[in-house]
Design an enzyme around this catalytic site. Structure first.
Site, PDB file in Angstrom:
ATOM      1  N   HIS A 112       4.078   1.405  -8.341  1.00 13.32           N
ATOM      2  CA  HIS A 112       3.194   2.533  -8.662  1.00 13.32           C
ATOM      3  C   HIS A 112       3.567   3.210  -9.974  1.00 13.32           C
ATOM      4  O   HIS A 112       2.758   3.923 -10.552  1.00 13.32           O
ATOM      5  CB  HIS A 112       3.157   3.551  -7.511  1.00 13.32           C
ATOM      6  CG  HIS A 112       4.404   4.349  -7.314  1.00 13.32           C
ATOM      7  ND1 HIS A 112       5.299   4.094  -6.297  1.00 13.32           N
ATOM      8  CD2 HIS A 112       4.915   5.408  -7.997  1.00 13.32           C
ATOM      9  CE1 HIS A 112       6.287   4.963  -6.363  1.00 13.32           C
ATOM     10  NE2 HIS A 112       6.077   5.773  -7.380  1.00 13.32           N
ATOM     11  N   ASP A 143       5.508  -2.304  -3.180  1.00 13.40           N
ATOM     12  CA  ASP A 143       5.642  -1.254  -4.190  1.00 13.40           C
ATOM     13  C   ASP A 143       6.828  -1.506  -5.117  1.00 13.40           C
ATOM     14  O   ASP A 143       7.560  -0.588  -5.475  1.00 13.40           O
ATOM     15  CB  ASP A 143       5.762   0.131  -3.551  1.00 13.40           C
ATOM     16  CG  ASP A 143       5.542   1.255  -4.563  1.00 13.40           C
ATOM     17  OD1 ASP A 143       4.925   0.987  -5.606  1.00 13.40           O
ATOM     18  OD2 ASP A 143       6.015   2.381  -4.318  1.00 13.40           O
ATOM     19  N   SER A 225      11.008   7.894  -8.923  1.00 10.39           N
ATOM     20  CA  SER A 225      10.518   6.613  -8.419  1.00 10.39           C
ATOM     21  C   SER A 225      11.096   5.435  -9.186  1.00 10.39           C
ATOM     22  O   SER A 225      11.050   5.402 -10.417  1.00 10.39           O
ATOM     23  CB  SER A 225       8.993   6.540  -8.517  1.00 10.39           C
ATOM     24  OG  SER A 225       8.384   7.103  -7.397  1.00 10.39           O
TER      25      SER A 225
END
Length: 275
Positions: A112, A143, A225
């Site tokens: 992402h 992901d 992230s």
């Protein structure tokens, strides 16, 4: 396993009830969102599903581990060891984090983080160098994504740990670039294992992403992230990927001590397949 969801409320957890979760919820619902700082991401992601499996059985060596864990980890030494293996990933007007896989510039991050990159990605190292990078391969279902930094050598690859040996209560450190503050480290413990996490897609057309996660109370914020979650030996136990946060009126998410990481064993399997 029955999937569960958090009903709409104002900032406090209640016992989740089995429901069929809608893709998008009202802004008063708690948010489980990918922990990336990407323009428009938090305005579009307004709800999430979290389901958990039964906690694993307690270890038979509790007494031995209690004695071993009485010593405080030398977090300054851990940070010094791991920081060169964690990079900032810049994507247009957004950013995330990544971990170094090889001396010649292979980087692991969340899918992402780079999903809307449009081919424009750079990575910034702790020594201040910033170089272009290309997206080598992605796996949206897990992901995860692998990048290749251009024209670099002699990097320090992250050391992998066996996430299967991680136990609730283990000390951990999260490393990344929350809100662009590169080289930020936070510490905490493993709060839970095998937590089933489902993060909605970034748009109504995107498919949700589900995985069994390591839960931690180490502070994780937008921009973390793809960064590292490491143990007290400086070994990678997970890839920081999502946070739970009560939704603010602005739609922005922040740490409330409930973060999630993709276990290193899962990440290693995906990396071997993508590389």
């Amino acid at each position: 396993m029955t999937e569960q969801s958090f009903p709409a409320m104002s900032g406090s957890l209640v016992e989740p009830q089995p429901v069929t979760a809608p893709k998008f919820w009202r802004r008063t619902a708690p948010v489980l969102t990918a922990a990336a700082l990407v323009a428009g991401l938090f305005g579009g992601v307004t709800g999430a599903v979290v389901a958990s499996s039964d906690a694993p059985a307690a270890s038979s060596s509790v007494a031995a581990r209690t004695i071993a864990n009485t010593s405080t980890p030398d977090w300054s030494a851990v940070a010094a060891q791991v920081l060169p293996s964690v990079v900032q990933v810049n994507v247009g007007n957004g950013l995330g984090s990544g971990v170094v896989l090889s001396a010649d510039g292979r980087i692991l991050t969340n899918n992402h983080v780079v999903a809307s990159a449009g081919g424009q990605v750079t990575v910034k190292f702790t020594d201040g160098r910033e170089v272009p990078a290309t997206v080598v391969s992605t796996d949206p279902t897990s992901d995860l994504a692998v990048l290749q930094a251009s024209g670099v050598s002699g990097l320090t690859p992250v050391k992998w740990a066996d996430s299967g040996s991680v136990e609730v209560g283990d000390a951990v450190m999260a490393i990344g670039s929350p809100s662009g503050l590169q080289g930020t480290v936070t510490t905490g413990i493993v709060s839970a294992l095998d937590r089933k996490v489902t993060v909605p897609g970034e748009t109504r057309r995107s498919q949700p992403v589900s995985y069994q996660a390591i839960q931690t109370d180490a502070s994780i914020n937008p921009g973390n992230s793809g960064g590292a979650l490491v143990n007290a030996a400086g070994e990678l136990v997970g890839i920081n990927s999502a946070i739970y946060s009560p939704a603010a009126s602005s739609g922005e998410a922040g740490s409330v001590g409930i973060g999630f990481a993709i276990p290193s064993n899962t990440a290693k399997q995906i990396v071997d397949r993508l590389s």
